[in-house]
Write a protein that holds these residues in place. Structure first.
Motif, PDB file in Angstrom:
ATOM      1  N   THR A   4       0.850  -1.180   0.000  1.00 61.20           N
ATOM      2  CA  THR A   4       0.000   0.000   0.000  1.00 61.20           C
ATOM      3  C   THR A   4       0.896   1.244   0.000  1.00 61.20           C
ATOM      4  O   THR A   4       1.898   1.291   0.719  1.00 61.20           O
ATOM      5  CB  THR A   4      -0.936  -0.048   1.229  1.00 61.20           C
ATOM      6  N   LYS A   8       0.991   2.249  -6.895  1.00 63.67           N
ATOM      7  CA  LYS A   8       0.310   1.409  -7.882  1.00 63.67           C
ATOM      8  C   LYS A   8      -0.724   2.196  -8.695  1.00 63.67           C
ATOM      9  O   LYS A   8      -0.797   2.049  -9.908  1.00 63.67           O
ATOM     10  CB  LYS A   8      -0.372   0.221  -7.193  1.00 63.67           C
ATOM     11  N   ASP A  27      -9.333  -3.008  -5.877  1.00 60.76           N
ATOM     12  CA  ASP A  27     -10.104  -2.445  -4.760  1.00 60.76           C
ATOM     13  C   ASP A  27     -11.320  -1.666  -5.258  1.00 60.76           C
ATOM     14  O   ASP A  27     -12.399  -1.729  -4.660  1.00 60.76           O
ATOM     15  CB  ASP A  27      -9.235  -1.496  -3.924  1.00 60.76           C
ATOM     16  N   VAL A  38     -13.655  -0.447   1.067  1.00 57.64           N
ATOM     17  CA  VAL A  38     -12.845  -1.577   1.536  1.00 57.64           C
ATOM     18  C   VAL A  38     -12.847  -1.613   3.061  1.00 57.64           C
ATOM     19  O   VAL A  38     -12.969  -2.689   3.674  1.00 57.64           O
ATOM     20  CB  VAL A  38     -11.408  -1.451   0.975  1.00 57.64           C
ATOM     21  N   PHE A  42     -13.899  -4.778   5.535  1.00 57.12           N
ATOM     22  CA  PHE A  42     -13.065  -5.291   6.636  1.00 57.12           C
ATOM     23  C   PHE A  42     -13.868  -5.319   7.937  1.00 57.12           C
ATOM     24  O   PHE A  42     -13.792  -6.276   8.707  1.00 57.12           O
ATOM     25  CB  PHE A  42     -11.826  -4.404   6.833  1.00 57.12           C
ATOM     26  N   PHE A  50     -12.798 -10.092   3.118  1.00 62.04           N
ATOM     27  CA  PHE A  50     -12.275  -9.223   2.056  1.00 62.04           C
ATOM     28  C   PHE A  50     -11.366 -10.016   1.124  1.00 62.04           C
ATOM     29  O   PHE A  50     -11.444  -9.878  -0.103  1.00 62.04           O
ATOM     30  CB  PHE A  50     -11.521  -8.033   2.659  1.00 62.04           C
ATOM     31  N   ARG A  51     -10.508 -10.876   1.690  1.00 67.17           N
ATOM     32  CA  ARG A  51      -9.569 -11.642   0.840  1.00 67.17           C
ATOM     33  C   ARG A  51     -10.314 -12.582  -0.112  1.00 67.17           C
ATOM     34  O   ARG A  51      -9.858 -12.824  -1.228  1.00 67.17           O
ATOM     35  CB  ARG A  51      -8.583 -12.452   1.697  1.00 67.17           C
ATOM     36  N   GLU A  54     -11.413 -10.408  -2.849  1.00 72.15           N
ATOM     37  CA  GLU A  54     -10.235  -9.951  -3.597  1.00 72.15           C
ATOM     38  C   GLU A  54      -9.710 -11.061  -4.512  1.00 72.15           C
ATOM     39  O   GLU A  54      -9.381 -10.823  -5.681  1.00 72.15           O
ATOM     40  CB  GLU A  54      -9.165  -9.534  -2.576  1.00 72.15           C
ATOM     41  N   GLY A  72      -4.763  -4.698  -4.873  1.00 73.84           N
ATOM     42  CA  GLY A  72      -4.552  -4.264  -3.493  1.00 73.84           C
ATOM     43  C   GLY A  72      -3.241  -4.865  -2.983  1.00 73.84           C
ATOM     44  O   GLY A  72      -2.800  -5.917  -3.455  1.00 73.84           O
ATOM     45  N   GLY A  73      -2.646  -4.178  -2.003  1.00 74.17           N
ATOM     46  CA  GLY A  73      -1.324  -4.594  -1.520  1.00 74.17           C
ATOM     47  C   GLY A  73      -1.275  -6.012  -0.976  1.00 74.17           C
ATOM     48  O   GLY A  73      -0.231  -6.662  -0.989  1.00 74.17           O
ATOM     49  N   GLY A  74      -2.419  -6.517  -0.500  1.00 75.41           N
ATOM     50  CA  GLY A  74      -2.444  -7.866   0.070  1.00 75.41           C
ATOM     51  C   GLY A  74      -2.881  -8.922  -0.937  1.00 75.41           C
ATOM     52  O   GLY A  74      -3.085 -10.088  -0.574  1.00 75.41           O
ATOM     53  N   ARG A 111      -6.714   3.384   5.220  1.00 73.86           N
ATOM     54  CA  ARG A 111      -6.170   2.044   4.940  1.00 73.86           C
ATOM     55  C   ARG A 111      -6.210   1.193   6.217  1.00 73.86           C
ATOM     56  O   ARG A 111      -5.403   1.399   7.121  1.00 73.86           O
ATOM     57  CB  ARG A 111      -4.733   2.165   4.440  1.00 73.86           C
ATOM     58  N   PRO A 112      -7.138   0.222   6.271  1.00 75.89           N
ATOM     59  CA  PRO A 112      -7.293  -0.541   7.513  1.00 75.89           C
ATOM     60  C   PRO A 112      -6.044  -1.302   7.931  1.00 75.89           C
ATOM     61  O   PRO A 112      -5.822  -1.516   9.124  1.00 75.89           O
ATOM     62  CB  PRO A 112      -8.444  -1.507   7.201  1.00 75.89           C
ATOM     63  N   MET A 113      -5.209  -1.701   6.965  1.00 77.66           N
ATOM     64  CA  MET A 113      -4.014  -2.463   7.329  1.00 77.66           C
ATOM     65  C   MET A 113      -2.998  -1.601   8.081  1.00 77.66           C
ATOM     66  O   MET A 113      -2.047  -2.135   8.656  1.00 77.66           O
ATOM     67  CB  MET A 113      -3.343  -3.061   6.081  1.00 77.66           C
ATOM     68  N   ARG A 129       5.625  -9.633   3.099  1.00 74.37           N
ATOM     69  CA  ARG A 129       5.168  -9.622   1.702  1.00 74.37           C
ATOM     70  C   ARG A 129       6.260  -9.451   0.667  1.00 74.37           C
ATOM     71  O   ARG A 129       6.068  -9.883  -0.474  1.00 74.37           O
ATOM     72  CB  ARG A 129       4.126  -8.511   1.524  1.00 74.37           C
ATOM     73  N   THR A 184      -1.911   6.022  -3.907  1.00 76.30           N
ATOM     74  CA  THR A 184      -1.329   4.714  -3.640  1.00 76.30           C
ATOM     75  C   THR A 184      -0.503   4.292  -4.820  1.00 76.30           C
ATOM     76  O   THR A 184      -0.048   3.233  -4.923  1.00 76.30           O
ATOM     77  CB  THR A 184      -2.417   3.670  -3.376  1.00 76.30           C
TER      78      THR A 184
END
Ligand code: S3P
Length: 184
Positions: A4, A8, A27, A38, A42, A50-51, A54, A72-74, A111-113, A129, A184
């Motif tokens: 994130t 991107k 996203d 998003v 979550f 969410f995953r 995704e 998304g980053g994940g 951004r929840p992460m 990651r 982002t």
């Protein structure tokens, strides 16, 4: 792909313009289809909910043609998603150190992460990651504070893969070198 805040969206949009292709962001597709953000997904369904969404969206979008896809980053956390990407796409990892990303987006609370201690969260995400991004990537680009050099790097690499860019003047909108902050 990338953490994130790695750039991107900014670089992906500029790349899509230069290639004359559609830009898509997994996203945004998930939000458009569900009608919620998003963060709300979550909150209601948890990270695994969410995953699931995704994984389905990325694997669908990865098989499309003539597009630039930002994930998304994940998006690389699930092996099945990594396999969809690797099998169907030219995958580019936008690499940035967590400390650099923190400078760009540490203030962003969408951004929840990154809830809690954003720098620590970014460092932890990076540890986990970075090897996964490298496992999937066909090419790694180091992003700096501005996107122009990263874009040139990507275009040069794509030309070795048989994908040619349009000249900046013939792109649908003028190519620019926007700052990576705060996108982002
Ligand atoms: C996430 C990154 C976000 C979004 C979600 C989870 C992650 O996308 O998919 O908040 O796990 O790193 P960006 O990388 O576009 O911020």
């Amino acid at each position: 792909m990338g953490l994130t805040g790695a750039g991107k969206t900014t670089i992906g949009k500029a790349l899509a313009r230069r290639l004359g292709r559609e830009f898509m962001d997994s996203d945004h597709v998930i939000s458009d289809r569900t009608g919620v953000s998003v963060r709300e997904i979550f909150e209601v369904e948890g990270e695994q909910g969410f995953r699931n969404r995704e994984q389905a969206v990325i694997c669908e979008l990865a098989t499309g043609k003539d597009r630039v896809l930002a994930t998304g980053g994940g998006g690389i956390l699930r092996e099945a998603t990594r396999e969809c990407l690797k099998a169907n796409c030219l995958v580019i990892y936008l690499y940035a150190k967590p400390e650099e990303i923190f400078k760009r987006i540490g203030h962003d609370h969408t951004r929840p992460m990154l809830d809690g201690n954003p720098l620590k969260r970014l460092q932890d995400l990076y540890q986990l990651r970075d090897p996964l991004y490298r496992e999937v990537a066909h090419h790694v680009v180091e992003t700096q504070g501005r996107s122009h050099q990263s874009l040139q790097d990507i275009l040069a690499w794509l030309s070795t893969q048989g994908i040619q860019a349009m000249s900046p003047s013939s792109s649908p909108t003028p190519s620019s070198a926007p700052s990576l902050t705060p996108s982002t």
